[in-house]
Design an enzyme around this catalytic site. Structure first.
Site, PDB file in Angstrom:
ATOM      1  N   LYS A   1      -5.378 -14.142   2.333  1.00 40.73           N
ATOM      2  CA  LYS A   1      -5.008 -12.845   2.458  1.00 40.73           C
ATOM      3  C   LYS A   1      -5.454 -11.728   1.427  1.00 40.73           C
ATOM      4  CE  LYS A   1      -1.756 -10.665   0.243  1.00 40.73           C
ATOM      5  NZ  LYS A   1      -2.395  -9.399   0.557  1.00 40.73           N
TER       6      LYS A   1
ATOM      7  N   GLY B   1      -4.885 -12.746  -9.388  1.00 42.98           N
ATOM      8  CA  GLY B   1      -4.094 -11.591  -9.554  1.00 42.98           C
ATOM      9  C   GLY B   1      -3.217 -11.530 -10.829  1.00 42.98           C
ATOM     10  N   SER B   2      -2.145 -10.999 -10.635  1.00 41.68           N
ATOM     11  CA  SER B   2      -1.471 -10.559 -12.066  1.00 41.68           C
ATOM     12  C   SER B   2      -0.534 -11.831 -12.515  1.00 41.68           C
ATOM     13  CB  SER B   2      -0.513  -9.512 -12.035  1.00 41.68           C
ATOM     14  OG  SER B   2       0.407  -9.539 -10.693  1.00 41.68           O
ATOM     15  N   THR B   3      -0.192 -11.795 -13.640  1.00 40.09           N
ATOM     16  CA  THR B   3       0.544 -12.989 -14.201  1.00 40.09           C
ATOM     17  C   THR B   3       1.920 -12.974 -13.488  1.00 40.09           C
ATOM     18  OG1 THR B   3      -0.810 -13.123 -16.280  1.00 40.09           O
ATOM     19  CG2 THR B   3       1.707 -14.080 -16.255  1.00 40.09           C
TER      20      THR B   3
ATOM     21  N   GLY C   1       1.562 -14.449 -10.061  1.00 44.69           N
ATOM     22  CA  GLY C   1       1.211 -15.898 -10.105  1.00 44.69           C
ATOM     23  C   GLY C   1       2.465 -16.773 -10.343  1.00 44.69           C
TER      24      GLY C   1
ATOM     25  N   GLU D   1      -5.512 -17.719 -11.392  1.00 51.74           N
ATOM     26  CA  GLU D   1      -6.285 -17.084 -12.374  1.00 51.74           C
ATOM     27  C   GLU D   1      -5.796 -15.694 -12.501  1.00 51.74           C
ATOM     28  OE1 GLU D   1      -8.400 -14.624 -13.681  1.00 51.74           O
ATOM     29  OE2 GLU D   1     -10.047 -14.831 -11.883  1.00 51.74           O
TER      30      GLU D   1
ATOM     31  N   CYS E   1     -10.048  -8.969 -15.085  1.00 53.71           N
ATOM     32  CA  CYS E   1      -8.991  -9.677 -15.855  1.00 53.71           C
ATOM     33  C   CYS E   1      -9.630 -10.331 -17.202  1.00 53.71           C
ATOM     34  CB  CYS E   1      -8.769 -10.975 -14.950  1.00 53.71           C
ATOM     35  SG  CYS E   1     -10.046 -11.793 -14.038  1.00 53.71           S
TER      36      CYS E   1
ATOM     37  N   GLU F   1      -1.521  -6.203 -20.647  1.00 47.34           N
ATOM     38  CA  GLU F   1      -2.738  -5.838 -19.515  1.00 47.34           C
ATOM     39  C   GLU F   1      -2.755  -4.547 -19.124  1.00 47.34           C
ATOM     40  OE1 GLU F   1      -3.439  -8.374 -16.205  1.00 47.34           O
ATOM     41  OE2 GLU F   1      -5.628  -8.455 -16.863  1.00 47.34           O
TER      42      GLU F   1
HETATM   43  P1  ADP Z   1      -2.591  -6.428  -8.846  1.00 48.06           P
HETATM   44  O1  ADP Z   1      -1.228  -5.959  -9.775  1.00 48.06           O
HETATM   45  O2  ADP Z   1      -3.773  -6.570  -9.634  1.00 48.06           O
HETATM   46  O3  ADP Z   1      -2.592  -5.765  -7.551  1.00 48.06           O
HETATM   47  P2  ADP Z   1      -1.083  -8.584  -7.792  1.00 48.06           P
HETATM   48  O4  ADP Z   1      -0.989  -9.764  -8.357  1.00 48.06           O
HETATM   49  O5  ADP Z   1      -0.098  -7.753  -7.464  1.00 48.06           O
HETATM   50  O6  ADP Z   1      -2.361  -7.892  -8.756  1.00 48.06           O
HETATM   51  O7  ADP Z   1      -1.985  -8.707  -6.423  1.00 48.06           O
HETATM   52  C1  ADP Z   1      -3.008  -9.700  -6.211  1.00 48.06           C
HETATM   53  C2  ADP Z   1      -2.800 -10.273  -4.759  1.00 48.06           C
HETATM   54  O8  ADP Z   1      -1.707 -11.109  -4.576  1.00 48.06           O
HETATM   55  C3  ADP Z   1      -2.809  -9.281  -3.692  1.00 48.06           C
HETATM   56  O9  ADP Z   1      -3.638  -9.875  -2.597  1.00 48.06           O
HETATM   57  C4  ADP Z   1      -1.405  -9.004  -3.394  1.00 48.06           C
HETATM   58  O10 ADP Z   1      -1.146  -8.686  -2.166  1.00 48.06           O
HETATM   59  C5  ADP Z   1      -0.904 -10.385  -3.531  1.00 48.06           C
HETATM   60  N1  ADP Z   1       0.607 -10.635  -3.683  1.00 48.06           N
HETATM   61  C6  ADP Z   1       1.281  -9.621  -4.533  1.00 48.06           C
HETATM   62  N2  ADP Z   1       2.651 -10.095  -4.535  1.00 48.06           N
HETATM   63  C7  ADP Z   1       2.646 -11.363  -4.121  1.00 48.06           C
HETATM   64  C8  ADP Z   1       3.739 -12.404  -3.767  1.00 48.06           C
HETATM   65  N3  ADP Z   1       4.981 -11.963  -4.282  1.00 48.06           N
HETATM   66  N4  ADP Z   1       3.239 -13.489  -3.191  1.00 48.06           N
HETATM   67  C9  ADP Z   1       2.146 -13.586  -2.822  1.00 48.06           C
HETATM   68  N5  ADP Z   1       1.220 -12.875  -2.982  1.00 48.06           N
HETATM   69  C10 ADP Z   1       1.305 -11.513  -3.712  1.00 48.06           C
END
Ligand code: ADP
Length: 499
Positions: free
Chosen positions: A192, A245-247, A250, A267, A301, A402
């Site tokens: 995704k 992605g973001s913490t 995660g 990560e 990151c 961040e």
């Molecule tokens: P950013 O804040 O940098 O956009 P995110 O962590 O929100 O970082 O996004 C990184 C990825 O995680 C994207 O592909 C986003 O669609 C996906 N994402 C966001 N929320 C969720 C969630 N609750 N479960 C799984 N994937 C998610």
């Protein structure tokens, strides 16, 4: 079967405003709901494409396809040489089509063309590295102490169906980083991409099919994180999630993974210390410190966003970094000579601008920047001036949270010993930098800093053979290196009574 010929031609443009569809089981398909979302160019606000918006139903279909593809062994049981040939062919395709891939990322998320184009060597090199790993899988034979005769050995086996969830800040590299390793290990994948930048993921998915990766082995389902991403993270038929992605996301993924205790590698974010000692080669450290924080408009990151500078050089050094920052050419990433593009979206713009206020309210001084750029053409996009905060204290939000924009917080230090404590006083631990010409000091700090990477007299270098990843809340697991391959493998112990 290759890509559904009735619905797509291999050379269709990915930035013509048309519809880009999900890639499931070797076919381009509409989302079951029929829903789409818009992909916009952050430098101009213009529409690039409508993208089919996958939801839990589409994730179910994609996971089922990946499950079938895994269980019937069409990929995992293929001879390593043959998998290697296919992955090498994919590397060739990435090489041949890289200009187009780079341009598409620039349009989709704003990174300047010089930088996306500059990723060619890394993208192709990563894929060749992963292709090589297909023939490097091995277990061990192990001496045991059991009375009698027993042979013990280990088998390394692919973990199964991998859900890969990637961000928007370096889209085609993120795709290859996850999918390449998963395929090398013999896994199948549902990926995704981020909603802000789905286009290269779909293109690369098609190129994998063109290279000969069997249908269903890699599926690409764009969609909203909280819907499609969450469905993937909680899916009981997914064996592992590889996430960048973001913490906070995660943490959500980790919670969602509990249902079947799937393997998870994360990560995540960072607030990386970049330390400049008075004995550094300042001609290198000035651009090094600036680009560590401002490169890719700070949307990295491991960006070096906490800039610790020794007091005796602080004033002069920050003056030079400020001059360098003001000389950076900010603009549409497609234009010649542009070094920094826009931030990826309105949401990201608002977030960065909010931190300008937060920093000022906390008492930090804006040395340069601190504003959105709106002159001329820039007004159509999400441009931010490279920004330096000085007079920053360790406990300020701009020194601990961040921001993910071109913002650096400069912090003065006197005492090198206390500096270790201060540099490590963060919940993150992804990157770090040390600038000194004293080799003993370099080694001492390389060991003392609690982070997955330490760059000495350089910053943010990456290589497919070198592991990258986080300590503490920057996540766990490594990408790159043999360590990454292990993240996609299970280890089975076999016991054989031999007499
Ligand atoms: P950013 O804040 O940098 O956009 P995110 O962590 O929100 O970082 O996004 C990184 C990825 O995680 C994207 O592909 C986003 O669609 C996906 N994402 C966001 N929320 C969720 C969630 N609750 N479960 C799984 N994937 C998610």
């Amino acid at each position: 079967m290759t890509v559904d010929e009735q619905t797509s031609t291999p050379q269709h443009s990915f930035s013509d405003g048309g519809l880009k569809r999900l890639l499931i089981d070797g076919r381009l398909v509409d989302a079951t709901s029929g829903r789409t979302f818009e992909s916009l160019n952050p430098a101009t606000g213009e529409l690039l494409a409508h993208v089919s918006e996958g939801d839990a139903t589409d994730i179910d279909l994609a996971v089922a396809a990946a499950r079938r593809a895994f269980d019937d062994g069409r990929w995992s049981q293929m001879k390593p040489f043959d998998r290697q040939t296919i992955l090498s062919r994919f590397a060739d395709l990435v090489d041949e089509r890289h200009d187009e891939i780079a341009r598409l990322d620039t349009l989709d998320m704003g990174m300047p063309l010089t930088r996306t184009m500059g990723n060619r060597r890394r993208a192709v090199g990563m894929m060749r590295f992963y292709a090589g790993l297909t023939t490097a899988l091995r277990g061990d034979t192990i001496e045991n102490s059991i009375p009698g005769d027993y042979l013990t050995y280990t088998l390394k086996e692919p973990v199964g169906v991998v859900g890969a969830i990637i961000p928007w800040n370096n889209p085609h590299i993120a795709f290859i980083w996850k999918v390449g390793a998963a395929l090398a290990a013999g896994c199948t994948v549902v990926l995704k991409p981020a909603e802000e930048a789905s286009l290269t993921a779909l293109l690369l998915g098609e190129l994998l099919l063109e290279a000969g990766v069997p249908d269903g082995v890699v599926n690409v389902v764009p969609g909203v994180g909280e819907i499609a991403g969450a469905a993937l993270a909680s899916h009981l038929d997914v064996d592992k999630i590889a996430f960048t992605g973001s913490t906070s996301t995660g943490q959500a993924i980790l919670r969602a993974s509990a249902g079947n205790l799937k393997r998870v590698t994360l990560e995540l974010g960072g607030k990386s210390p970049n330390i400049v000692f008075a004995d550094a080669d300042l001609d290198q450290a000035v651009p090094g410190a600036a680009l560590a924080a401002f490169g890719n408009s700070g949307q990295v990151c491991s960006a070096g966003t906490r800039l610790f500078v020794e007091r005796s050089i602080y004033e002069d050094f920050m003056h030079r970094v400020a001059e360098f920052a003001q000389g950076l050419n900010v603009g549409n990433g497609l234009s010649d000579g542009v070094q920094l593009g826009p931030v990826v979206s309105k949401t990201q713009l608002d977030r960065v601008v909010k931190y300008f206020d937060i920093g000022r309210d906390e008492g930090a001084t804006v040395l340069v920047g601190g504003e959105r750029l709106v002159a001329g053409e820039l007004s159509k996009g999400y441009f931010v001036a490279p920004t330096i905060f000085t007079d920053v204290r360790d406990d300020m939000r701009v020194a601990s949270e961040e921001i993910f924009g071109p913002v650096v917080s400069a912090i003065v230090f006197d005492d090198a010993e206390d500096l270790v404590r201060r540099a490590n006083a963060t919940s993150f631990g992804l990157g770090s930098g040390v600038w000194t010409q004293n080799v003993a000091k370099a080694h001492r700090f390389a060991k003392a800093i609690r982070a997955g990477s330490v760059w000495v007299n350089c910053y943010n270098l990456m290589d497919p053979a070198v592991p990258f990843g986080g300590y503490k809340m920057s996540g766990y697991g490594r990408e790159g290196g043999l360590e990454q391959l292990d993240e996609f493998l299970e280890t089975k112990a076999v016991w054989i009574k031999t007499s």
